[in-house]
Enzyme design. Structure first.
Site, PDB file in Angstrom:
ATOM      1  N   GLY A 612     -26.140  36.948   0.369  1.00  0.00           N
ATOM      2  CA  GLY A 612     -26.970  35.854  -0.097  1.00  0.00           C
ATOM      3  C   GLY A 612     -28.378  36.370  -0.267  1.00  0.00           C
ATOM      4  CB  ILE A 613     -31.407  34.564  -0.870  1.00  0.00           C
ATOM      5  CG1 ILE A 613     -30.701  34.157  -2.181  1.00  0.00           C
ATOM      6  CG2 ILE A 613     -32.884  34.800  -1.101  1.00  0.00           C
ATOM      7  CD1 ILE A 613     -31.114  32.836  -2.725  1.00  0.00           C
ATOM      8  CE  LYS A 628     -28.663  41.886   4.143  1.00  0.00           C
ATOM      9  NZ  LYS A 628     -27.426  42.636   4.305  1.00  0.00           N
ATOM     10  CG  ASP A 726     -21.707  48.840  -0.251  1.00  0.00           C
ATOM     11  OD1 ASP A 726     -21.433  49.573  -1.233  1.00  0.00           O
ATOM     12  OD2 ASP A 726     -22.242  47.724  -0.371  1.00  0.00           O
TER      13      ASP A 726
END
Ligand SMILES: *[C@@H]1O[C@H](CO)[C@@H](O)[C@H](O)[C@H]1NC(C)=O
Ligand SMILES: *[C@@H]1O[C@H](CO)[C@@H](O)[C@H](O)[C@H]1NC(C)=O
Ligand SMILES: *[C@@H]1O[C@H](CO)[C@@H](O)[C@H](O)[C@H]1NC(C)=O
Ligand SMILES: *[C@@H]1O[C@H](CO)[C@@H](O)[C@H](O)[C@H]1NC(C)=O
Ligand SMILES: *[C@@H]1O[C@H](CO)[C@@H](O)[C@H](O)[C@H]1NC(C)=O
Ligand SMILES: *[C@@H]1O[C@H](CO)[C@@H](O)[C@H](O)[C@H]1NC(C)=O
Ligand SMILES: *[C@@H]1O[C@H](CO)[C@@H](O)[C@H](O)[C@H]1NC(C)=O
Length: 915
Positions: A612-613, A628, A726
């Site tokens: 999300g943001i 976050k 990642d």
């Protein structure tokens, strides 16, 4: 090298035995033969006039293709019935015949024939218009067919071992004419004969000659194995000799050549030397040949006569003083293949031999290695059973997983070197399946994702689905299933080991499974009581109804993915322990209200991640943080969110972003980190950072060292190791003084137990361009997957380019750099913005390291510890260069602290350990 069965004892023994038993082997049976006349109408069969072998239509062996008869112009009375029709395959890249009910491990002779006969009226099959396609046995190339004559039958034959209880014969379209086939024959052989053929080597026939006669073929019933022996075209220097007496088979005979072949032989007309040679078609006789010479003495020798000879192959001695045995078959053969294009065989009578040499039969085979392993036979059995039970409307033929390019549609398999592939994913979504869920699905013992959504499946959800221990995602959405969900499946789903999707048009199966979502942590506490309460009594039921009602309301309020039953906690993270654990500051728990205060009501957005943001904020003490906040439509779920929180509380390292705390209230989930003022490495490389200049080579190396140390700590400092999954430039954040820290543990997953070197995950996660191809293909994850991604980061540091460039051509950075390296030009690969300011040796070292990190196979890649060492060495080289540069540039002498702020290059000049 070769066997020589010369014992006269055997000779007598055989005679005795053959007298005692009327016939050693009677008329060989065609019972186990499979004889397919391709293109014959379904349901038809006949007995071949000449051989008395029954032939059947191919309809039960293949579904694809079209039947044709050859043109009338090519019919002749001598053309066998099974060459008159054919099946052609205008569509599909690969079409396969499945020869079933075989004995696994048994040796078989396979023969396919091709007779074009202008069946399609196209007048193809000419020298200038050949029909070309490949023929495969299972997953391996049998022969590249090139048909250049419309009027002759082209046969091809192989001896192969059945690796399962079926053999598939496939025609591969090479876009050079339509593949077709006229007949397909399979004959069982004894496992002991043709010893050169085994499970890893098949033999493809090049030549098989019956020496002596000038015309007529010998096959079944003379040859019990139905091999076809052709006459040898010999010169006038040779002549035929023959006998009417049967030649007996030696009990240890490894080739079982028929008596009819051995009863004739060639011998020189004059002199005592027999030479054989034949038109060496280069395309035909390729290296790795096995040569088998068949002998039997067929003349009754007088007391003073003798026949012994030496055998030479291409002029080299091959066998000394060979003595054929009277009326007994024997052979001289290669046990290691010969790799020549051409063969000359010379048989020279020895000095005291009164008779010239003879030869009765000859076979030459080409060894065909079977490099590709077929799919695990249990998986093949299961998927074939599924194919039988449902009318799957897909091109499913041949081996399900191999060759990879022809893997069945809807299947994903694991491909690991020297391990038979397994089926990992089966997607039969919207495939018009109807009826009950077959128990064959539960026989796919390695499957991780089973998608049967949007079909017309009926009945109950069977309990056996819970027996598939590898299953991680089961999608039954959009079917007509009824009844309760089996308790074991529910339990697995609640434990988090299985993601279960069963909503949609499926009728509501029971309260605890309808439309549940785990978007808040009360979920589990609600569903579990339901099961208990129902069994307790009706009174409490009212309470339950109330709770369910409340739950439903909540789901409507903040439904995330209402179809996905997500486990609320990721249990695999629980036991992570990392070095220096005690150093970590106690992570704080915040409320949503706190977050509002910290972020000043979420005014400053500094990024958008998978969750999300990300907002900027200040703690009470003025420390800057990044918050976050989980967005409700986040593609990543609660599970990952909490996984990140849990791993972060246990890991602490100077090159990992510091975790400050988290917020976990009913509606919101948030993670709070230290703020990294200089943004991400990605922004710097793209020139989007506030720094106002491009990172120097020295800075890039320093960042690489630090990021590598962070990863090394995750891999080595934590037990079990944490795999980041990642790693990418946007997850390497830079703080004050460009200190690099690894961010985003959202995808971390600890290795499960010490006995496992890898874990499988439900799906490939990561970012395109960075994902380890081995992991991508095999779903097997380990630390080396991070090493791969880190190698891509190094390549970005070198080139300044993103991992994937849009547009055609060399899209991936690994291939792009490799091709530039192949041309030997490193300057070409370097980031032009560096303007040549770097130590060339240091660059070479990093390029080499990056290529090793991105090696295709994980075993070839270094560990993160190796990477750290290499990077530091490279950094030292670059620092030495910068030092000597700065000695040359007087007047720029500034104090280290000032340099820290102004130009890190100068700081670097103090030495790699300056920071
Ligand atoms: C081939 O010929 C036979 C009779 O000779 C006939 O029964 C069959 O239908 C023909 N097949 C095709 C595909 O035309
Ligand atoms: C097949 O034979 C070759 C050569 O003799 C040998 O190297 C190989 O190991 C054999 N393979 C099997 C499966 O027996
Ligand atoms: C084999 O038998 C045929 C007739 O039965 C005879 O003509 C021929 O000469 C015989 N050949 C030999 C080599 O005895
Ligand atoms: C075989 O050789 C011996 C002596 O070497 C001779 O006496 C005899 O006659 C020979 N027999 C034949 C059938 O040639
Ligand atoms: C085979 O024999 C022919 C004629 O005898 C000769 O020209 C050729 O070189 C030989 N080939 C080999 C490989 O020995
Ligand atoms: C012919 O000579 C070989 C050795 O060159 C010997 O082994 C063999 O016994 C001899 N045969 C006869 C019939 O003398
Ligand atoms: C599903 O199966 C039922 C019962 O066999 C049948 O009546 C219905 O038409 C099927 N629906 C579809 C979409 O195939």
């Amino acid at each position: 090298m070769m066997s020589y069965l010369s014992s006269l004892v055997w000779c007598f023994l055989i005679l005795v035995v053959s007298v005692a038993t009327v016939r050693i082997h009677g008329q060989p049976s065609t019972e186990d033969f499979i004889s397919i006349d391709c293109g014959l109408a379904d349901g038809h069969s006949y007995v071949d006039e000449l051989t008395k072998i029954p032939y059947t239509s191919d309809a039960q062996f293949i579904e694809a293709g079209t039947n044709y008869n050859i043109s009338r112009d090519y019919l002749s009375s001598s053309l066998p019935e099974h060459q008159r029709s054919l099946r052609s395959f205008p569509t599909g890249e690969r079409n396969c015949y499945a020869l079933k009910s075989l004995v696994q491990g048994q040796k078989y002779l396979l023969r396919a024939t091709f007779m074009y006969g202008n069946y399609d009226g196209q007048n193809s099959a000419r020298e200038d218009k050949p029909i070309q396609f490949d023929l495969h046995i299972g997953v391996n190339l049998w022969k590249s067919m090139k048909i250049v004559d419309a009027s002759t039958v082209t046969p091809t034959e192989a001896i192969t071992v059945a690796l399962a209880d079926y053999i598939s014969v496939c025609l591969i379209n090479k876009q050079s004419g339509t593949p077709f086939i006229s007949s397909l024959e399979l004959r069982p052989l004894k496992t002991s004969i043709y010893p050169a053929a085994n499970a890893s080597i098949s033999l493809v026939l090049l030549k098989r000659f019956n020496m002596g006669p000038t015309d007529g073929l010998i096959r079944y019933p003379d040859d019990g194995h139905d091999r076809i022996w052709k006459p040898f075209d010999y010169s006038s220097a040779l002549k035929e000799i023959s006998t009417n007496l049967t030649v007996h088979s030696h009990p240890d005979d490894l080739f079982e050549a028929p008596s009819a072949v051995l009863q004739t032989a060639l011998t020189p007309v004059n002199g005592l030397v027999l030479r054989l040679g034949w038109d060496p078609k280069r395309e035909d006789i390729l290296p790795e040949c096995h040569i088998i010479m068949q002998f039997a003495e067929i003349q009754s020798l007088g007391p003073n006569d003798s026949r012994t000879f030496d055998i030479y192959l291409n002029g080299d001695p091959f066998f000394d003083t060979y003595l054929p045995i009277y009326q007994i078959s024997d052979s001289v053969y290669t046990t290691v293949p010969y790799t020549e294009y051409e063969y000359n065989i010379s048989l020279k009578a020895t000095k005291n031999s009164t008779l010239p040499p003879i030869i009765n039969g000859l076979e030459i085979y080409k060894a065909m290695h079977l490099p590709e392993l077929s799919t695990d036979s249990r998986d093949v059995d299961a998927i074939m059973a599924i194919q039988m039970e449902y009318p799957v409307q897909k091109n499913w033929a041949g081996d399900p997983c191999v060759p990879r390019a022809y893997a069945w549609e809807g299947l994903n398999c694991s491909y690991i070197v020297s391990v038979p592939p397994r089926i990992k994913t089966l997607n039969l979504s919207s495939s018009r399946l109807s009826g009950a869920i077959s128990s064959s699905f539960s026989k796919l013992k390695a499957i991780e994702t089973l998608d049967l959504s949007y079909n017309n499946l009926t009945g109950t959800i069977p309990g056996f689905l819970a027996d598939i221990s590898s299953l991680q995602l089961l999608n039954l959405r959009g079917n007509q299933l009824t009844g309760p969900v089996p308790a074991d499946l529910l339990r697995k789903s609640e434990e988090g080991s299985l993601i279960l999707r069963i909503d949609g048009p499926n009728p509501c199966i029971n309260e605890s499974t309808c439309g549940t979502a785990c978007n808040n942590n009360n979920k589990k506490k609600i569903t579990t009581p339901i099961i208990m309460i129902i069994s307790i009594g009706v009174v409490v039921l009212l309470v339950v109804v109330l709770i369910v009602w409340i739950t439903r309301r909540r789901q409507q309020d903040f439904a995330m993915d209402s179809s996905v039953r997500r486990p609320c906690e990721d249990r695999t993270e629980r036991n992570v322990d990392c070095k220096d654990h005690q150093l970590k500051l106690e992570s704080r728990q915040f409320t949503y209200k706190d977050l509002e205060n910290i972020t000043n009501k979420f005014v400053r957005i500094i990024g958008q991640g998978g969750f999300g943001i990300v907002y900027h904020g200040f703690l009470e003490n003025g420390v800057q943080v990044a918050v976050k906040l989980c967005s409700q439509s986040s593609s990543q779920g609660t599970k990952e969110f909490l996984a990140e929180a849990q791993s972060l509380t246990r890991v602490h390292h100077k090159n990992l972003v510091t975790f400050v705390g988290y917020c976990k209230d009913e509606n919101y989930l948030a993670l709070i980190y230290d703020y990294m003022s200089q943004g991400s490495l990605r922004d710097h490389l793209r020139g989007k950072a506030d720094l106002g200049r491009i990172l120097s080579w020295g800075e890039r190396l320093q960042i690489a060292v630090e990021a590598a140390q962070g990863l090394e700590y995750l891999h080595k400092g934590c037990t079990p190791p944490i795999i980041h999954r990642d790693v990418k430039t946007s997850n390497i954040l830079l703080g004050e003084g460009l200190v690099a820290k690894i961010a985003d543990f959202g995808l971390s997953k600890s290795l499960l137990s010490d006995s496992h070197t890898h874990v499988s995950t439900e799906m490939v996660v990561g970012t395109p361009g960075y994902v380890d191809p081995e992991y991508h293909n095999s779903y097997q994850l380990n630390e080396k997957s991070d090493v791969y991604s880190f190698g891509v980061v190094l390549l970005e540091l070198i080139t300044g380019h993103p991992p994937i460039t849009p547009g055609p051509g060399k899209a991936y950075i690994v291939q792009r750099v490799a091709s530039k390296l192949a041309r030997g030009n490193i300057e070409d690969a370097m980031d032009a913005r560096l303007k040549g300011e770097y130590d060339a040796n240091s660059v070479w070292k990093i390029v080499d390291l990056a290529m090793k990190c991105t090696a295709q196979f994980s075993t070839q890649r270094p560990t993160m510890s190796d990477v750290v060492i290499q990077l530091k060495e490279s950094l030292a080289l670059e620092a030495a260069r910068e030092r000597s540069e700065s000695l040359h540039s007087e007047g720029l002498d500034v104090s280290p602290n000032a340099a820290f702020e102004l130009d890190r290059n100068k700081l670097m000049s103090v030495g790699p350990s300056a920071r």
